[in-house]
Design a protein around this motif. Structure first.
Motif, PDB file in Angstrom:
ATOM      1  N   MET A  11       0.833  -1.183   0.000  1.00 51.39           N
ATOM      2  CA  MET A  11       0.000   0.000   0.000  1.00 51.39           C
ATOM      3  C   MET A  11       0.881   1.251   0.000  1.00 51.39           C
ATOM      4  O   MET A  11       1.928   1.276   0.594  1.00 51.39           O
ATOM      5  CB  MET A  11      -0.882   0.024   1.227  1.00 51.39           C
ATOM      6  CG  MET A  11      -1.889  -1.090   1.280  1.00 51.39           C
ATOM      7  SD  MET A  11      -3.087  -0.849   0.026  1.00 51.39           S
ATOM      8  CE  MET A  11      -4.547  -1.321   0.828  1.00 51.39           C
ATOM      9  N   VAL A  12       0.380   2.251  -0.655  1.00 53.53           N
ATOM     10  CA  VAL A  12       1.088   3.523  -0.772  1.00 53.53           C
ATOM     11  C   VAL A  12       0.145   4.626  -0.319  1.00 53.53           C
ATOM     12  O   VAL A  12      -1.028   4.643  -0.678  1.00 53.53           O
ATOM     13  CB  VAL A  12       1.517   3.768  -2.238  1.00 53.53           C
ATOM     14  CG1 VAL A  12       2.185   5.111  -2.373  1.00 53.53           C
ATOM     15  CG2 VAL A  12       2.424   2.673  -2.722  1.00 53.53           C
ATOM     16  N   PHE A  13       0.663   5.549   0.487  1.00 57.27           N
ATOM     17  CA  PHE A  13      -0.151   6.669   0.944  1.00 57.27           C
ATOM     18  C   PHE A  13      -0.191   7.728  -0.143  1.00 57.27           C
ATOM     19  O   PHE A  13       0.828   8.182  -0.643  1.00 57.27           O
ATOM     20  CB  PHE A  13       0.428   7.262   2.233  1.00 57.27           C
ATOM     21  CG  PHE A  13      -0.372   8.425   2.740  1.00 57.27           C
ATOM     22  CD1 PHE A  13      -1.604   8.233   3.335  1.00 57.27           C
ATOM     23  CD2 PHE A  13       0.103   9.720   2.606  1.00 57.27           C
ATOM     24  CE1 PHE A  13      -2.340   9.315   3.804  1.00 57.27           C
ATOM     25  CE2 PHE A  13      -0.621  10.805   3.065  1.00 57.27           C
ATOM     26  CZ  PHE A  13      -1.852  10.588   3.665  1.00 57.27           C
ATOM     27  N   ASP A  14      -1.387   8.129  -0.537  1.00 56.62           N
ATOM     28  CA  ASP A  14      -1.572   9.178  -1.539  1.00 56.62           C
ATOM     29  C   ASP A  14      -1.852  10.494  -0.813  1.00 56.62           C
ATOM     30  O   ASP A  14      -2.913  10.677  -0.238  1.00 56.62           O
ATOM     31  CB  ASP A  14      -2.735   8.818  -2.464  1.00 56.62           C
ATOM     32  CG  ASP A  14      -2.899   9.802  -3.601  1.00 56.62           C
ATOM     33  OD1 ASP A  14      -2.092  10.752  -3.702  1.00 56.62           O
ATOM     34  OD2 ASP A  14      -3.838   9.624  -4.394  1.00 56.62           O
ATOM     35  N   GLY A  28      -5.305  11.608   0.707  1.00 48.10           N
ATOM     36  CA  GLY A  28      -5.207  11.309   2.133  1.00 48.10           C
ATOM     37  C   GLY A  28      -5.566   9.869   2.464  1.00 48.10           C
ATOM     38  O   GLY A  28      -5.850   9.544   3.602  1.00 48.10           O
ATOM     39  N   LYS A  29      -5.518   8.986   1.457  1.00 50.38           N
ATOM     40  CA  LYS A  29      -5.886   7.588   1.658  1.00 50.38           C
ATOM     41  C   LYS A  29      -4.769   6.661   1.201  1.00 50.38           C
ATOM     42  O   LYS A  29      -3.889   7.056   0.438  1.00 50.38           O
ATOM     43  CB  LYS A  29      -7.147   7.255   0.854  1.00 50.38           C
ATOM     44  CG  LYS A  29      -8.353   8.048   1.269  1.00 50.38           C
ATOM     45  CD  LYS A  29      -9.538   7.677   0.417  1.00 50.38           C
ATOM     46  CE  LYS A  29     -10.744   8.530   0.784  1.00 50.38           C
ATOM     47  NZ  LYS A  29     -11.894   8.234  -0.073  1.00 50.38           N
ATOM     48  N   LEU A  30      -4.840   5.418   1.668  1.00 51.76           N
ATOM     49  CA  LEU A  30      -3.927   4.396   1.189  1.00 51.76           C
ATOM     50  C   LEU A  30      -4.497   3.815  -0.101  1.00 51.76           C
ATOM     51  O   LEU A  30      -5.694   3.602  -0.230  1.00 51.76           O
ATOM     52  CB  LEU A  30      -3.778   3.281   2.224  1.00 51.76           C
ATOM     53  CG  LEU A  30      -2.947   3.601   3.445  1.00 51.76           C
ATOM     54  CD1 LEU A  30      -2.990   2.438   4.425  1.00 51.76           C
ATOM     55  CD2 LEU A  30      -1.507   3.874   3.062  1.00 51.76           C
ATOM     56  N   ARG A  31      -3.613   3.555  -1.046  1.00 53.17           N
ATOM     57  CA  ARG A  31      -4.054   2.922  -2.284  1.00 53.17           C
ATOM     58  C   ARG A  31      -3.083   1.785  -2.616  1.00 53.17           C
ATOM     59  O   ARG A  31      -1.925   1.809  -2.211  1.00 53.17           O
ATOM     60  CB  ARG A  31      -4.129   3.933  -3.426  1.00 53.17           C
ATOM     61  CG  ARG A  31      -2.835   4.613  -3.735  1.00 53.17           C
ATOM     62  CD  ARG A  31      -3.018   5.625  -4.869  1.00 53.17           C
ATOM     63  NE  ARG A  31      -1.836   6.425  -5.048  1.00 53.17           N
ATOM     64  CZ  ARG A  31      -0.753   6.048  -5.710  1.00 53.17           C
ATOM     65  NH1 ARG A  31      -0.702   4.873  -6.264  1.00 53.17           N
ATOM     66  NH2 ARG A  31       0.286   6.844  -5.813  1.00 53.17           N
ATOM     67  N   PRO A  32      -3.551   0.782  -3.346  1.00 53.72           N
ATOM     68  CA  PRO A  32      -2.658  -0.333  -3.683  1.00 53.72           C
ATOM     69  C   PRO A  32      -1.547   0.119  -4.621  1.00 53.72           C
ATOM     70  O   PRO A  32      -1.735   1.016  -5.442  1.00 53.72           O
ATOM     71  CB  PRO A  32      -3.572  -1.341  -4.374  1.00 53.72           C
ATOM     72  CG  PRO A  32      -4.779  -0.595  -4.751  1.00 53.72           C
ATOM     73  CD  PRO A  32      -4.887   0.600  -3.843  1.00 53.72           C
ATOM     74  N   ARG A  33      -0.395  -0.515  -4.467  1.00 54.48           N
ATOM     75  CA  ARG A  33       0.752  -0.198  -5.311  1.00 54.48           C
ATOM     76  C   ARG A  33       0.556  -0.819  -6.684  1.00 54.48           C
ATOM     77  O   ARG A  33       0.085  -1.931  -6.815  1.00 54.48           O
ATOM     78  CB  ARG A  33       2.018  -0.756  -4.663  1.00 54.48           C
ATOM     79  CG  ARG A  33       3.280  -0.412  -5.412  1.00 54.48           C
ATOM     80  CD  ARG A  33       4.480  -0.857  -4.661  1.00 54.48           C
ATOM     81  NE  ARG A  33       4.661   0.070  -3.558  1.00 54.48           N
ATOM     82  CZ  ARG A  33       5.691   0.091  -2.753  1.00 54.48           C
ATOM     83  NH1 ARG A  33       6.628  -0.798  -2.885  1.00 54.48           N
ATOM     84  NH2 ARG A  33       5.787   0.970  -1.796  1.00 54.48           N
ATOM     85  N   SER A  34       0.924  -0.105  -7.728  1.00 55.62           N
ATOM     86  CA  SER A  34       0.790  -0.607  -9.089  1.00 55.62           C
ATOM     87  C   SER A  34       1.704  -1.810  -9.304  1.00 55.62           C
ATOM     88  O   SER A  34       2.790  -1.891  -8.731  1.00 55.62           O
ATOM     89  CB  SER A  34       1.168   0.470 -10.099  1.00 55.62           C
ATOM     90  OG  SER A  34       0.338   1.579  -9.968  1.00 55.62           O
ATOM     91  N   ASP A  67       9.453   2.828  -7.403  1.00 59.79           N
ATOM     92  CA  ASP A  67       8.687   2.392  -6.234  1.00 59.79           C
ATOM     93  C   ASP A  67       7.395   3.181  -6.072  1.00 59.79           C
ATOM     94  O   ASP A  67       6.763   3.136  -5.029  1.00 59.79           O
ATOM     95  CB  ASP A  67       9.528   2.474  -4.969  1.00 59.79           C
ATOM     96  CG  ASP A  67       9.871   3.892  -4.557  1.00 59.79           C
ATOM     97  OD1 ASP A  67       9.563   4.832  -5.311  1.00 59.79           O
ATOM     98  OD2 ASP A  67      10.440   4.064  -3.472  1.00 59.79           O
ATOM     99  N   GLY A  68       6.993   3.903  -7.101  1.00 63.71           N
ATOM    100  CA  GLY A  68       5.799   4.726  -7.026  1.00 63.71           C
ATOM    101  C   GLY A  68       6.112   6.171  -6.700  1.00 63.71           C
ATOM    102  O   GLY A  68       5.280   7.047  -6.872  1.00 63.71           O
ATOM    103  N   ARG A  69       7.331   6.411  -6.258  1.00 66.07           N
ATOM    104  CA  ARG A  69       7.742   7.767  -5.919  1.00 66.07           C
ATOM    105  C   ARG A  69       9.108   8.117  -6.496  1.00 66.07           C
ATOM    106  O   ARG A  69       9.294   9.174  -7.066  1.00 66.07           O
ATOM    107  CB  ARG A  69       7.766   7.909  -4.393  1.00 66.07           C
ATOM    108  CG  ARG A  69       8.052   9.306  -3.938  1.00 66.07           C
ATOM    109  CD  ARG A  69       7.938   9.424  -2.450  1.00 66.07           C
ATOM    110  NE  ARG A  69       8.098  10.809  -2.059  1.00 66.07           N
ATOM    111  CZ  ARG A  69       7.980  11.246  -0.840  1.00 66.07           C
ATOM    112  NH1 ARG A  69       7.679  10.412   0.120  1.00 66.07           N
ATOM    113  NH2 ARG A  69       8.141  12.504  -0.569  1.00 66.07           N
TER     114      ARG A  69
END
Length: 64
Positions: free
Chosen positions: A1-4, A8-14, A46-48
């Motif tokens: 999970m990644v914090f967006d 302001g929510k957690l979302r699944p990692r691609s 890593d999404g970031r």
């Protein structure tokens, strides 16, 4: 999970963020003998940020 931070929510990692791929890097400077410095690295996102790992090439004889 990644914090967006936008929502302001957690979302699944691609799924693509878990894939390493071989990347050729060219360093914008020259070596002692005047040639460009370059090499290969493993790279994934890593999404970031981009994460890099050293790539070590083995000959067929060493791998056996």
């Amino acid at each position: 999970m990644v914090f967006d931070p936008n929502s302001g929510k957690l979302r699944p990692r691609s799924g693509w963020t878990e894939i390493w791929h071989l990347w050729t890097v060219i360093v914008p400077r020259r070596s002692i003998n005047g040639q460009l410095v370059f090499g290969k690295v493993w790279r994934r996102h890593d999404g970031r940020d981009w994460i890099y790992k050293k790539f070590t090439e083995y000959s067929d004889e060493e791998a056996a």
